[in-house]
Scaffold this motif. Structure first.
Motif, PDB file in Angstrom:
ATOM      1  N   VAL A 280      -1.654  -3.752   3.256  1.00 26.03           N
ATOM      2  CA  VAL A 280      -2.840  -4.028   2.430  1.00 26.03           C
ATOM      3  C   VAL A 280      -3.915  -3.045   2.865  1.00 26.03           C
ATOM      4  CG1 VAL A 280      -4.730  -5.728   2.292  1.00 26.03           C
ATOM      5  CG2 VAL A 280      -2.366  -6.439   1.875  1.00 26.03           C
TER       6      VAL A 280
ATOM      7  N   SER B  90       2.416 -10.153   2.628  1.00 25.20           N
ATOM      8  CA  SER B  90       2.075  -8.882   1.969  1.00 25.20           C
ATOM      9  C   SER B  90       1.435  -7.959   2.996  1.00 25.20           C
ATOM     10  CB  SER B  90       1.134  -9.129   0.795  1.00 25.20           C
ATOM     11  OG  SER B  90       1.794  -9.909  -0.173  1.00 25.20           O
TER      12      SER B  90
ATOM     13  N   GLY C 113       0.816  -1.221   0.000  1.00 23.36           N
ATOM     14  CA  GLY C 113       0.000   0.000   0.000  1.00 23.36           C
ATOM     15  C   GLY C 113       0.845   1.264   0.000  1.00 23.36           C
TER      16      GLY C 113
ATOM     17  N   CYS D 210      -3.223 -10.329  -4.139  1.00 20.30           N
ATOM     18  CA  CYS D 210      -2.152 -11.063  -3.421  1.00 20.30           C
ATOM     19  C   CYS D 210      -2.393 -12.566  -3.542  1.00 20.30           C
ATOM     20  CB  CYS D 210      -2.116 -10.666  -1.942  1.00 20.30           C
ATOM     21  SG  CYS D 210      -1.337  -9.074  -1.665  1.00 20.30           S
TER      22      CYS D 210
ATOM     23  N   SER E  13     -10.656  -4.907   5.133  1.00 16.19           N
ATOM     24  CA  SER E  13     -10.188  -5.592   3.918  1.00 16.19           C
ATOM     25  C   SER E  13     -10.605  -7.061   3.935  1.00 16.19           C
ATOM     26  CB  SER E  13      -8.664  -5.471   3.767  1.00 16.19           C
ATOM     27  OG  SER E  13      -7.993  -6.230   4.762  1.00 16.19           O
TER      28      SER E  13
ATOM     29  N   GLY F 283      -3.931  -7.059   6.712  1.00 16.92           N
ATOM     30  CA  GLY F 283      -4.676  -5.842   6.398  1.00 16.92           C
ATOM     31  C   GLY F 283      -5.662  -5.527   7.502  1.00 16.92           C
TER      32      GLY F 283
ATOM     33  N   HIS G 264      -6.592  -5.592  -3.022  1.00 15.48           N
ATOM     34  CA  HIS G 264      -5.222  -5.973  -2.645  1.00 15.48           C
ATOM     35  C   HIS G 264      -5.215  -7.433  -2.191  1.00 15.48           C
ATOM     36  CE1 HIS G 264      -3.380  -1.710  -1.719  1.00 15.48           C
ATOM     37  NE2 HIS G 264      -3.124  -2.089  -2.951  1.00 15.48           N
ATOM     38  N   VAL G 265      -6.213  -7.807  -1.385  1.00 15.98           N
ATOM     39  CA  VAL G 265      -6.271  -9.186  -0.857  1.00 15.98           C
ATOM     40  C   VAL G 265      -6.411 -10.177  -2.014  1.00 15.98           C
ATOM     41  CG1 VAL G 265      -7.527 -10.792   0.644  1.00 15.98           C
ATOM     42  CG2 VAL G 265      -7.345  -8.372   1.294  1.00 15.98           C
TER      43      VAL G 265
ATOM     44  N   MET H 247      -1.376 -12.400   3.859  1.00 15.97           N
ATOM     45  CA  MET H 247      -1.608 -10.955   3.699  1.00 15.97           C
ATOM     46  C   MET H 247      -1.989 -10.420   5.066  1.00 15.97           C
ATOM     47  SD  MET H 247      -4.735  -9.391   3.945  1.00 15.97           S
ATOM     48  CE  MET H 247      -6.114 -10.089   4.865  1.00 15.97           C
TER      49      MET H 247
END
Ligand code: E4P
Length: 218
Positions: free
Chosen positions: A169, A166, A135, A178, A192, A188, A174-175, A186
């Motif tokens: 996020v 990752s 991000g 990824c 998210s 976040g 994004h999730v 991930m």
């Protein structure tokens, strides 16, 4: 892909845990401060409280930036609970500390990673996780997801055991992206994760099913 929640908010951590899809938690000093958790004793108690809610790994970040300080802090954090992963910054001292901890069988998360070269160094030092901040790269008009793909390629080339976590996020896409790339983890915000639930056709379809069922009961 494992789902970690990126917060120090106990309510949000509980909500994600109750959803049944939570694999761990990441925190950082800014997230602690956001919840009003300051001072060494309060921070340590907060890590313990987080570990009591979740079953998976909980990243706890060191504040020291010198090797000896990182080792002292990291050993104290690791001793708090078996789920604690020592989070180290991506600097030379952090890489040395990462090597030290991996030699002792203590899991580490190398954070503030913004290039595949940094990720490669962390993997060579034996990091359990490497945290590229996608991000924050997007924030400066650089493709964060491209970095995740690059790291995935490098790690696959040499079968590194280091997991790509990752981080940074910000939203559901994004999730999803990824997951498409093959990120191991991930992290976040709760939004998210909960955002993945949403689709108007699901809501409309359910409303219709319930309405049709009730017709038969009238
Ligand atoms: C997690 O380990 C990071 O600290 C976090 O994802 C950073 O996220 P941000 O860029 O939204 O602050």
């Amino acid at each position: 892909m494992k789902f970690f929640i990126d917060t120090a908010n106990l309510g949000e951590i509980k909500e994600a845990q109750e959803l049944g899809v939570l694999d761990g938690v990441t925190t950082n000093p800014s997230l602690m401060a956001k919840e009003g958790i300051t001072g060494e004793k309060n921070i340590i108690n907060h890590y313990k409280a987080i570990c009591e809610i979740v079953d998976g790994d909980v990243s706890a970040e060191v504040i020291a930036t010198d090797f000896d300080g990182m080792i002292m802090e990291g050993e104290a954090l690791a001793a708090l609970h078996p789920q604690i992963v020592v989070k180290l910054p991506m600097i030379a001292e952090g890489i040395k500390a990462c090597k030290y901890f991996s030699g002792k069988g203590i899991k580490t998360n190398v954070t503030l990673v913004f290039s595949s070269g940094q990720a490669l160094l962390a993997a060579k030092a034996g990091a359990a996780y490497v945290s590229p901040f996608l991000g924050r790269l997007d924030d400066v008009s650089t493709d964060g997801l491209h970095l995740i793909s690059e790291i995935k390629q490098v790690f696959d080339n040499y079968s590194f055991e280091t997991q790509i976590l990752s981080a940074s996020v910000r939203h559901t896409m994004h999730v999803v992206n990824c997951a498409k790339i093959g990120s191991d983890v991930m992290t976040g915000p709760l939004s998210s994760i909960k955002g993945l639930l949403k689709h108007p056709l699901t809501d409309n379809g359910l409303a219709q099913f319930l309405a049709d069922y009730n017709k038969g009961n009238n």
